[in-house]
Design a protein around this motif. Structure first.
Motif, PDB file in Angstrom:
ATOM      1  N   LEU A  73       5.674   1.951  -8.595  1.00 30.08           N
ATOM      2  CA  LEU A  73       4.322   2.445  -8.326  1.00 30.08           C
ATOM      3  C   LEU A  73       4.012   3.695  -9.141  1.00 30.08           C
ATOM      4  O   LEU A  73       2.898   4.193  -9.110  1.00 30.08           O
ATOM      5  CB  LEU A  73       4.164   2.759  -6.834  1.00 30.08           C
ATOM      6  CG  LEU A  73       4.309   1.574  -5.885  1.00 30.08           C
ATOM      7  CD1 LEU A  73       4.415   2.053  -4.452  1.00 30.08           C
ATOM      8  CD2 LEU A  73       3.135   0.631  -6.037  1.00 30.08           C
TER       9      LEU A  73
ATOM     10  N   PHE B  25      -1.493  -2.630  -4.340  1.00 26.89           N
ATOM     11  CA  PHE B  25      -2.459  -1.643  -4.799  1.00 26.89           C
ATOM     12  C   PHE B  25      -3.417  -2.257  -5.817  1.00 26.89           C
ATOM     13  O   PHE B  25      -4.052  -1.547  -6.600  1.00 26.89           O
ATOM     14  CB  PHE B  25      -1.750  -0.420  -5.376  1.00 26.89           C
ATOM     15  CG  PHE B  25      -1.133   0.427  -4.300  1.00 26.89           C
ATOM     16  CD1 PHE B  25      -1.939   1.213  -3.483  1.00 26.89           C
ATOM     17  CD2 PHE B  25       0.231   0.408  -4.088  1.00 26.89           C
ATOM     18  CE1 PHE B  25      -1.381   1.977  -2.480  1.00 26.89           C
ATOM     19  CE2 PHE B  25       0.791   1.178  -3.079  1.00 26.89           C
ATOM     20  CZ  PHE B  25      -0.020   1.966  -2.274  1.00 26.89           C
TER      21      PHE B  25
ATOM     22  N   ILE C 171       9.753   1.214  -5.148  1.00 27.03           N
ATOM     23  CA  ILE C 171       8.903   2.407  -4.991  1.00 27.03           C
ATOM     24  C   ILE C 171       8.592   3.004  -6.367  1.00 27.03           C
ATOM     25  O   ILE C 171       7.449   3.346  -6.662  1.00 27.03           O
ATOM     26  CB  ILE C 171       9.608   3.471  -4.106  1.00 27.03           C
ATOM     27  CG1 ILE C 171       9.803   2.953  -2.679  1.00 27.03           C
ATOM     28  CG2 ILE C 171       8.833   4.782  -4.101  1.00 27.03           C
ATOM     29  CD1 ILE C 171       8.551   2.808  -1.877  1.00 27.03           C
TER      30      ILE C 171
ATOM     31  N   GLN D  91       6.992  12.010   6.668  1.00 26.93           N
ATOM     32  CA  GLN D  91       6.049  10.913   6.890  1.00 26.93           C
ATOM     33  C   GLN D  91       4.592  11.369   6.819  1.00 26.93           C
ATOM     34  O   GLN D  91       3.687  10.543   6.721  1.00 26.93           O
ATOM     35  CB  GLN D  91       6.326  10.238   8.231  1.00 26.93           C
ATOM     36  CG  GLN D  91       7.557   9.350   8.157  1.00 26.93           C
ATOM     37  CD  GLN D  91       7.839   8.658   9.456  1.00 26.93           C
ATOM     38  OE1 GLN D  91       6.956   8.099  10.083  1.00 26.93           O
ATOM     39  NE2 GLN D  91       9.089   8.704   9.890  1.00 26.93           N
TER      40      GLN D  91
ATOM     41  N   ARG E  93      -0.666   6.710  -0.885  1.00 22.20           N
ATOM     42  CA  ARG E  93       0.632   6.033  -0.782  1.00 22.20           C
ATOM     43  C   ARG E  93       1.183   5.670  -2.160  1.00 22.20           C
ATOM     44  O   ARG E  93       2.372   5.471  -2.325  1.00 22.20           O
ATOM     45  CB  ARG E  93       0.473   4.739   0.047  1.00 22.20           C
ATOM     46  CG  ARG E  93      -0.095   4.974   1.420  1.00 22.20           C
ATOM     47  CD  ARG E  93       0.948   4.832   2.487  1.00 22.20           C
ATOM     48  NE  ARG E  93       0.492   5.370   3.751  1.00 22.20           N
ATOM     49  CZ  ARG E  93      -0.007   4.648   4.738  1.00 22.20           C
ATOM     50  NH1 ARG E  93      -0.099   3.341   4.621  1.00 22.20           N
ATOM     51  NH2 ARG E  93      -0.395   5.221   5.853  1.00 22.20           N
TER      52      ARG E  93
ATOM     53  N   LYS F 280      -5.436   5.421   1.382  1.00 24.02           N
ATOM     54  CA  LYS F 280      -4.475   4.416   0.932  1.00 24.02           C
ATOM     55  C   LYS F 280      -3.903   4.752  -0.441  1.00 24.02           C
ATOM     56  O   LYS F 280      -2.715   4.562  -0.684  1.00 24.02           O
ATOM     57  CB  LYS F 280      -5.113   3.026   0.927  1.00 24.02           C
ATOM     58  CG  LYS F 280      -4.065   1.940   0.851  1.00 24.02           C
ATOM     59  CD  LYS F 280      -4.617   0.531   0.840  1.00 24.02           C
ATOM     60  CE  LYS F 280      -3.484  -0.418   0.497  1.00 24.02           C
ATOM     61  NZ  LYS F 280      -3.956  -1.772   0.239  1.00 24.02           N
TER      62      LYS F 280
ATOM     63  N   ILE G 136      -6.506   5.765   8.028  1.00 24.21           N
ATOM     64  CA  ILE G 136      -5.559   5.369   6.988  1.00 24.21           C
ATOM     65  C   ILE G 136      -6.280   4.777   5.775  1.00 24.21           C
ATOM     66  O   ILE G 136      -5.886   4.989   4.635  1.00 24.21           O
ATOM     67  CB  ILE G 136      -4.524   4.392   7.570  1.00 24.21           C
ATOM     68  CG1 ILE G 136      -3.597   5.159   8.504  1.00 24.21           C
ATOM     69  CG2 ILE G 136      -3.714   3.718   6.476  1.00 24.21           C
ATOM     70  CD1 ILE G 136      -2.972   4.354   9.574  1.00 24.21           C
ATOM     71  N   LYS G 137      -7.352   4.045   6.049  1.00 25.02           N
ATOM     72  CA  LYS G 137      -8.115   3.406   4.971  1.00 25.02           C
ATOM     73  C   LYS G 137      -8.520   4.398   3.876  1.00 25.02           C
ATOM     74  O   LYS G 137      -8.521   4.080   2.708  1.00 25.02           O
ATOM     75  CB  LYS G 137      -9.393   2.770   5.552  1.00 25.02           C
ATOM     76  CG  LYS G 137      -9.300   1.273   5.707  1.00 25.02           C
ATOM     77  CD  LYS G 137     -10.677   0.655   5.870  1.00 25.02           C
ATOM     78  CE  LYS G 137     -11.264   0.986   7.226  1.00 25.02           C
ATOM     79  NZ  LYS G 137     -12.435   0.205   7.601  1.00 25.02           N
TER      80      LYS G 137
ATOM     81  N   LEU H 102       1.659   8.406   6.427  1.00 23.73           N
ATOM     82  CA  LEU H 102       2.129   7.470   7.453  1.00 23.73           C
ATOM     83  C   LEU H 102       1.851   8.063   8.821  1.00 23.73           C
ATOM     84  O   LEU H 102       1.552   7.361   9.772  1.00 23.73           O
ATOM     85  CB  LEU H 102       3.633   7.212   7.305  1.00 23.73           C
ATOM     86  CG  LEU H 102       4.065   6.293   6.192  1.00 23.73           C
ATOM     87  CD1 LEU H 102       5.566   6.211   6.142  1.00 23.73           C
ATOM     88  CD2 LEU H 102       3.469   4.909   6.373  1.00 23.73           C
TER      89      LEU H 102
ATOM     90  N   LEU I 298       7.614   7.118  -0.986  1.00 24.61           N
ATOM     91  CA  LEU I 298       8.530   7.505   0.076  1.00 24.61           C
ATOM     92  C   LEU I 298       9.676   6.497   0.134  1.00 24.61           C
ATOM     93  O   LEU I 298       9.438   5.316   0.353  1.00 24.61           O
ATOM     94  CB  LEU I 298       7.759   7.539   1.394  1.00 24.61           C
ATOM     95  CG  LEU I 298       8.383   8.201   2.600  1.00 24.61           C
ATOM     96  CD1 LEU I 298       8.814   9.615   2.262  1.00 24.61           C
ATOM     97  CD2 LEU I 298       7.388   8.250   3.741  1.00 24.61           C
TER      98      LEU I 298
ATOM     99  N   ASN J 294       2.855  11.074   2.832  1.00 31.01           N
ATOM    100  CA  ASN J 294       2.094   9.958   2.266  1.00 31.01           C
ATOM    101  C   ASN J 294       1.182   9.323   3.315  1.00 31.01           C
ATOM    102  O   ASN J 294       0.780   8.181   3.195  1.00 31.01           O
ATOM    103  CB  ASN J 294       3.013   8.925   1.612  1.00 31.01           C
ATOM    104  CG  ASN J 294       3.744   8.063   2.603  1.00 31.01           C
ATOM    105  OD1 ASN J 294       3.852   8.412   3.771  1.00 31.01           O
ATOM    106  ND2 ASN J 294       4.225   6.932   2.160  1.00 31.01           N
TER     107      ASN J 294
ATOM    108  N   PHE K 268      12.761   5.507   2.223  1.00 35.77           N
ATOM    109  CA  PHE K 268      13.369   5.767   3.524  1.00 35.77           C
ATOM    110  C   PHE K 268      14.881   5.655   3.475  1.00 35.77           C
ATOM    111  O   PHE K 268      15.446   5.123   2.517  1.00 35.77           O
ATOM    112  CB  PHE K 268      12.838   4.783   4.560  1.00 35.77           C
ATOM    113  CG  PHE K 268      11.503   5.163   5.075  1.00 35.77           C
ATOM    114  CD1 PHE K 268      11.396   6.029   6.141  1.00 35.77           C
ATOM    115  CD2 PHE K 268      10.358   4.688   4.480  1.00 35.77           C
ATOM    116  CE1 PHE K 268      10.163   6.411   6.615  1.00 35.77           C
ATOM    117  CE2 PHE K 268       9.116   5.062   4.949  1.00 35.77           C
ATOM    118  CZ  PHE K 268       9.031   5.921   6.015  1.00 35.77           C
TER     119      PHE K 268
ATOM    120  N   GLY L 194       4.789  -4.012  -4.241  1.00 35.25           N
ATOM    121  CA  GLY L 194       4.035  -2.760  -4.132  1.00 35.25           C
ATOM    122  C   GLY L 194       2.818  -2.713  -5.048  1.00 35.25           C
ATOM    123  O   GLY L 194       1.693  -2.553  -4.576  1.00 35.25           O
TER     124      GLY L 194
END
Lengths: 267, 286
Positions: B162, B114, B159, B51, B84, B81, B77-78, B56, B89, B54, B91, B110
């Protein structure tokens, strides 16, 4: 991320007198004090209740910041109440006057009353849930509801429902965190963004959460039935509750406080 | 550019009675364009580590360099971004992240997050769908009416669309039947071989690790226990047993044969050469 902020209702594994009290006693104390909080006993009544709360908080070894954090979500409610009250209540003496806009004393007093009551309720509930394991709490509720079974109240079923709900709170929080992580990996930003983006990002969380909750509920129901669960059957408990002197003392104290408040109100 | 991890630490719920240090100083260098397995028992810190890749989770201490991003404690986090998008990722049980009315919308979710235009996003969806073994007839169907394995393909497509440089997969084959698992792994290997994507695979399945990975990292109680290329790792089954990992069937067979007196060199890791080796010894014995 977000989940760590939820202080309300979380059990804190400490070792204190309050933690070791009988859950039934704690629930009864909460009940008596809640009634007392709603009796209009003026400042004296509130001071007495506040004193009890301070002592209980001290004895429970909880951090003051923990109890305060539980009240954080209330700030918005307080502001909302204040705004509504100043707009609606026009009695008492006017304190501020700007043209058509005026603030009367009763509006402020009224808001203060409600805020103090809410604060007491939240702190009391926080002390109860922070010092009592969820399962003990359920057991306490079940035992207290027992007498009402005679008039058809299904005490056991209610207790089972509560314990299932409580049991799944951590699971749901975990699940929420998991889905949030998954959606965040797809570029959802749960913390920043405008209202429209916020709503949409919440949607990407709520829908999967519902889907998995329904799945889980069905699995649980099947698992319970497969093991022959019958809600109407008599069952015994591993843990047997016993009232001790300190439990009686705690309840007596709360009855006294309730009595004082009632006394002030009636006389 | 490889992924550089320096003294990475992570503590959950720091400053509360629930405080728990999940990573206790991780130093790693994960090679680019390779398939790296991360293994370890439950609670060893695998999920916490991935985690971080990317953003998280942000490290409590230490740093992480990945895809041109430098991650250090207290980062917002901003600011990361875009990371990501570069690090995809997937899960465990990713099918739980599906939520849209149609598969097309769900996969396009997704790219749209973006900032890719809807039309361009839908175009990407059409391109990615055959890669996960689904055809265009699925586009307008609801993801909730699919079978478990198909749902997972859709979620993984969400995912892959992306186009990440690094793909992190947390138990991607858990709960799939052997055929489905094999197809899934073939898909990931294709992405690695044909598009040169760096793949990190968190897995309990040593057969998969042995067959598909180039590099193995073993985590234990929040620390790196060892880091080896896959051959060296499987030549020493005692390492696996030490951390409670069940070795692959062929290694177990080798160990049983050795116990019965066969002389089998450590370097033998596949069935044909094992058979050859035994044959030689049996014939020689006669």
């Amino acid at each position: 991320m977000v989940m760590n902020n939820i202080a309300l209702g979380r059990y804190m594994p400490l070792d204190s007198v309050i933690h070791h009290l009988d859950p039934r006693a704690k629930i009864m104390v909460l009940l008596f004090l809640m009634i007392a909080v709603f009796i209009p006993a003026g400042a004296v009544g509130y001071v007495v209740i506040a004193a009890f709360i301070v002592v209980a908080l001290f004895l429970s070894k909880l951090q003051i910041s923990y109890a305060l954090r539980a009240m954080k979500p209330m700030i918005w409610m307080m502001i909302f109440l204040l705004v509504i009250n100043t707009l609606v209540i026009k009695t008492g003496t006017p304190w501020i006057q700007w043209g058509w806009f005026s603030v009367y004393s009763d509006a402020i007093y009224q808001t203060l009353y409600i805020v103090v009551r809410l604060m007491f309720m939240i702190i009391l509930t926080t002390i109860l849930t922070a010092t009592t394991k969820p399962l003990d709490l359920t057991l306490g509720i079940e035992k207290l509801l027992k007498p009402f079974e005679k008039i058809g109240l299904p005490a056991h079923i209610i207790a089972m429902m509560i314990s299932i709900a409580l049991r799944f709170i951590p699971t749901l929080i975990e699940e929420t965190q998991r889905i949030m992580n998954a959606q965040a990996s797809r570029g959802v930003d749960f913390e920043n963004g405008g209202l429209k983006e916020k709503i949409f990002s919440i949607l990407s969380l709520i829908v999967p959460l519902f889907v998995s909750s329904f799945d889980r509920a069905e699995q649980l129901a099947n698992a319970m039935e497969a093991r022959g669960y019958d809600p109407n059957r008599q069952r015994t408990r591993y843990k047997v509750l016993k009232m001790k002197t300190k439990d009686i003392f705690g309840m007596a104290m709360s009855v006294v406080i309730l009595g004082v408040c009632l006394g002030i109100w009636i006389l | 550019m490889s992924i550089e991890i320096n003294h990475l630490e992570h503590t959950y719920n720091a400053g509360t009675p629930f405080s728990h240090q999940a990573l206790k100083g991780i130093d790693l260098s994960i090679p680019e364009g390779k398939v790296t397995a991360i293994i370890g028992q439950t609670g060893s810190g695998k999920s916490t580590l991935v985690q971080h890749l990317n953003g998280l989770l942000i490290p409590s201490a230490g740093t992480l360099d990945i895809c041109g991003f430098h991650i250090q404690p207290l980062l917002k986090i901003k600011d990361i971004k875009q990371l990501r998008k570069e690090v995809g990722l997937v899960f465990q049980f990713p099918e739980y992240q599906l939520f849209e009315e149609t598969i097309e919308k769900d996969i396009a979710f997704g790219p749209k997050n973006f900032g890719i235009e809807e039309e361009k996003a839908n175009e990407l969806v059409r391109k990615i769908l055959p890669m996960v073994g689904l055809d265009e007839s699925y586009l307008q169907r609801s993801p909730f009416e699919l079978s478990g394995g198909q749902k997972r393909r859709v979620a993984i497509a969400g995912i892959l669309v992306l186009d990440p440089q690094v793909l992190v997969l947390d138990e991607p084959t858990a709960g799939l039947d052997p055929q489905g698992a094999k197809e899934m792994m073939t898909l990931f290997m294709d992405l690695n071989k044909k598009q040169g994507k760096t793949i990190l695979l968190v897995s309990h399945d040593m057969e998969h690790v042995m067959r598909y990975c180039d590099h193995v990292i073993v985590l234990d109680h929040g620390k790196v226990l060892q880091e080896n290329d896959v051959r060296t790792f499987f030549e020493h089954p005692e390492w696996m047993i030490e951390v409670g990992i069940n070795p692959p069937a062929i290694i177990r067979l080798k160990m049983m044969l050795q116990e019965k007196g066969f002389k089998i060199p450590d370097s033998i890791l596949d069935m044909p050469s094992l058979v050859e080796c035994i044959k030689g010894q049996v014939n020689g014995h006669e």
